[in-house]
Design a protein around this motif. Structure first.
Motif, PDB file in Angstrom:
ATOM      1  N   HIS A 127       0.831  -1.207   0.000  1.00 60.03           N
ATOM      2  CA  HIS A 127       0.000   0.000   0.000  1.00 60.03           C
ATOM      3  C   HIS A 127       0.872   1.267   0.000  1.00 60.03           C
ATOM      4  N   LEU A 128       1.934   1.256   0.792  1.00 62.06           N
ATOM      5  CA  LEU A 128       2.841   2.407   0.836  1.00 62.06           C
ATOM      6  C   LEU A 128       3.617   2.551  -0.467  1.00 62.06           C
ATOM      7  N   LEU A 129       3.991   1.426  -1.075  1.00 67.77           N
ATOM      8  CA  LEU A 129       4.689   1.468  -2.363  1.00 67.77           C
ATOM      9  C   LEU A 129       3.796   2.061  -3.445  1.00 67.77           C
ATOM     10  N   GLU A 130       2.516   1.735  -3.401  1.00 69.70           N
ATOM     11  CA  GLU A 130       1.575   2.284  -4.374  1.00 69.70           C
ATOM     12  C   GLU A 130       1.437   3.804  -4.230  1.00 69.70           C
ATOM     13  N   LYS A 131       1.724   4.299  -3.038  1.00 66.19           N
ATOM     14  CA  LYS A 131       1.682   5.746  -2.814  1.00 66.19           C
ATOM     15  C   LYS A 131       2.999   6.406  -3.200  1.00 66.19           C
ATOM     16  N   HIS A 132       3.921   5.606  -3.748  1.00 70.35           N
ATOM     17  CA  HIS A 132       5.215   6.095  -4.246  1.00 70.35           C
ATOM     18  C   HIS A 132       6.086   6.684  -3.136  1.00 70.35           C
ATOM     19  N   LEU A 133       5.995   6.107  -1.944  1.00 65.21           N
ATOM     20  CA  LEU A 133       6.886   6.531  -0.874  1.00 65.21           C
ATOM     21  C   LEU A 133       8.278   5.951  -1.106  1.00 65.21           C
ATOM     22  N   ALA A 134       9.284   6.661  -0.645  1.00 63.75           N
ATOM     23  CA  ALA A 134      10.666   6.221  -0.823  1.00 63.75           C
ATOM     24  C   ALA A 134      10.943   5.007   0.061  1.00 63.75           C
ATOM     25  N   PRO A 135      11.857   4.124  -0.357  1.00 63.16           N
ATOM     26  CA  PRO A 135      12.194   2.951   0.468  1.00 63.16           C
ATOM     27  C   PRO A 135      12.610   3.324   1.884  1.00 63.16           C
ATOM     28  N   LYS A 136      13.364   4.413   2.034  1.00 63.09           N
ATOM     29  CA  LYS A 136      13.801   4.836   3.367  1.00 63.09           C
ATOM     30  C   LYS A 136      12.592   5.162   4.244  1.00 63.09           C
ATOM     31  N   THR A 137      11.595   5.836   3.675  1.00 62.52           N
ATOM     32  CA  THR A 137      10.392   6.200   4.425  1.00 62.52           C
ATOM     33  C   THR A 137       9.592   4.958   4.797  1.00 62.52           C
ATOM     34  N   ILE A 138       9.474   4.019   3.869  1.00 57.07           N
ATOM     35  CA  ILE A 138       8.725   2.791   4.141  1.00 57.07           C
ATOM     36  C   ILE A 138       9.406   1.986   5.243  1.00 57.07           C
ATOM     37  N   ASN A 139      10.730   1.932   5.227  1.00 57.32           N
ATOM     38  CA  ASN A 139      11.455   1.232   6.293  1.00 57.32           C
ATOM     39  C   ASN A 139      11.240   1.899   7.643  1.00 57.32           C
ATOM     40  N   GLU A 140      11.057   3.207   7.638  1.00 57.59           N
ATOM     41  CA  GLU A 140      10.780   3.912   8.894  1.00 57.59           C
ATOM     42  C   GLU A 140       9.393   3.546   9.415  1.00 57.59           C
ATOM     43  N   TYR A 141       8.407   3.389   8.516  1.00 58.22           N
ATOM     44  CA  TYR A 141       7.080   2.903   8.916  1.00 58.22           C
ATOM     45  C   TYR A 141       7.198   1.507   9.524  1.00 58.22           C
ATOM     46  N   LEU A 142       8.004   0.657   8.890  1.00 56.49           N
ATOM     47  CA  LEU A 142       8.192  -0.703   9.379  1.00 56.49           C
ATOM     48  C   LEU A 142       8.830  -0.701  10.765  1.00 56.49           C
ATOM     49  N   LEU A 143       9.772   0.198  10.987  1.00 56.42           N
ATOM     50  CA  LEU A 143      10.412   0.318  12.291  1.00 56.42           C
ATOM     51  C   LEU A 143       9.398   0.714  13.363  1.00 56.42           C
ATOM     52  N   VAL A 144       8.474   1.591  13.024  1.00 59.69           N
ATOM     53  CA  VAL A 144       7.436   2.020  13.966  1.00 59.69           C
ATOM     54  C   VAL A 144       6.552   0.835  14.358  1.00 59.69           C
ATOM     55  N   ILE A 145       6.155   0.037  13.368  1.00 59.79           N
ATOM     56  CA  ILE A 145       5.309  -1.127  13.649  1.00 59.79           C
ATOM     57  C   ILE A 145       6.050  -2.113  14.547  1.00 59.79           C
ATOM     58  N   ARG A 146       7.311  -2.373  14.211  1.00 58.33           N
ATOM     59  CA  ARG A 146       8.123  -3.299  15.005  1.00 58.33           C
ATOM     60  C   ARG A 146       8.273  -2.793  16.437  1.00 58.33           C
ATOM     61  N   SER A 147       8.512  -1.500  16.598  1.00 57.82           N
ATOM     62  CA  SER A 147       8.679  -0.909  17.931  1.00 57.82           C
ATOM     63  C   SER A 147       7.390  -0.988  18.741  1.00 57.82           C
ATOM     64  N   PHE A 148       6.254  -0.815  18.066  1.00 58.41           N
ATOM     65  CA  PHE A 148       4.969  -0.855  18.754  1.00 58.41           C
ATOM     66  C   PHE A 148       4.699  -2.242  19.338  1.00 58.41           C
ATOM     67  N   TYR A 149       4.977  -3.281  18.566  1.00 59.61           N
ATOM     68  CA  TYR A 149       4.734  -4.640  19.066  1.00 59.61           C
ATOM     69  C   TYR A 149       5.744  -5.015  20.158  1.00 59.61           C
ATOM     70  N   ARG A 150       6.945  -4.481  20.071  1.00 54.22           N
ATOM     71  CA  ARG A 150       7.905  -4.700  21.154  1.00 54.22           C
ATOM     72  C   ARG A 150       7.411  -4.017  22.421  1.00 54.22           C
ATOM     73  N   TYR A 151       6.814  -2.834  22.266  1.00 48.88           N
ATOM     74  CA  TYR A 151       6.237  -2.116  23.410  1.00 48.88           C
ATOM     75  C   TYR A 151       5.114  -2.935  24.055  1.00 48.88           C
TER      76      TYR A 151
END
Length: 290
Positions: free
Chosen positions: A43-67
């Motif tokens: 979904h984020l790729l379809e919005k043409h977000l940069a790979p660096k930005t998408i990886n930052e979204y992924l980091l947020v999700i990972r951090s949330f589940y660790r929390y």
């Protein structure tokens, strides 16, 4: 995040990205699987977000589940994996040519804005560091700036040149008297007299870039300062300290960008080698006899 001393800007970004993910997620948090996360990445790729930005979204999700596991005691398996991160290119930092700098600063007549961008160019300050700068952080006697709570919550000392010091002094001379200790204040609208936000500074940058028909950004001014220092012969460790890089590898990128230094080293060695070859050739060629 506040207990770990993250900046307010970072906390805001994390929460915004988490909110977007949770708003998209069609199942409860506990039921999320890696398949859903992959769909979200698509979904984020379809919005043409940069790979660096998408990886930052992924980091947020990972951090949330660790929390959820460590702080809330929830037995919830994280739907993210390390292999989900997008492969990123490693582009060189983009500095600004002197001709572009001349065009950019030629259209800036506002003393506040000129001072802000001169601090980025000559002191290597990040946009957040300029926004957070306070009157007590400037030491004119030693021509230095105390950068407090920079990236990673670290303090550092940097210095300002005559040009940057003059631009800052010109603004401080006309700056409104107020109890607010932040240096750069909004000049118009309902927020007049309040500290200028990071986005407010970026908007001023975008305005002058359009006006001067250049592609300059706040971070490119910082890159330019580092490149100019390296071209001028500054030690790489000195540049690391001035920029506030935690890892020397980040600073080493500029050595790949510093063409002037590379050219100097190349021609110096080649000139010596070619001189040696000429001397050797002259010694090997027999004299011509009549």
């Amino acid at each position: 995040m506040k207990r770990r001393n993250y900046s307010a800007h970072t906390v805001k970004n994390y929460l915004n990205r988490l909110k977007l993910f949770l708003g998209w997620l069609p199942v409860p948090v506990e039921a999320a699987t890696s398949a859903y996360v992959k769909q979200y990445l698509d979904h984020l790729l379809e919005k043409h977000l940069a790979p660096k930005t998408i990886n930052e979204y992924l980091l947020v999700i990972r951090s949330f589940y660790r929390y959820l596991n460590e702080e809330e005691g929830r037995d919830v398996e994280s739907p993210t994996t390390r292999k989900m991160s997008l492969r990123m290119a490693k582009p060189l930092p983009r500095n600004v040519r002197q001709s572009e700098l001349d065009l950019f600063f030629s259209v800036i007549t506002n003393k506040r804005d000129r001072a802000m961008f001169m601090l980025m160019l000559r002191c290597g300050l990040r946009v957040e560091e300029v926004a957070n700068l306070e009157l007590g952080d400037i030491d004119y006697h030693c021509s230095q700036i105390m950068v407090r709570s920079g990236k990673g919550g670290k303090d550092r000392t940097t210095y300002f040149s005559t040009e940057a010091g003059s631009a800052l002094a010109a603004y401080l001379h006309i700056r409104p008297r107020t109890k607010n200790t932040r240096i750069f204040l909004a000049e118009k609208g309902t927020f007049r007299g309040k500290p200028l936000s990071v986005r407010g500074i970026q908007k001023r940058m975008e305005h002058y870039s359009r006006q001067s028909r250049t592609s300059i950004t706040c971070h490119r001014l910082r890159h330019t300062m580092a490149t100019q220092l390296l071209n001028g012969g500054a030690d790489i460790v000195t540049i690391q300290e001035l920029l506030g890089h935690s890892e020397i590898e980040l600073t080493m990128r500029y050595s790949r960008l510093s063409n002037l230094k590379t050219q100097h080293d190349y021609y110096r060695v080649m000139e010596r080698l070619e001189t040696q070859n000429d001397d050797t050739l002259a010694a090997e060629v027999p004299p011509i006899r009549n």
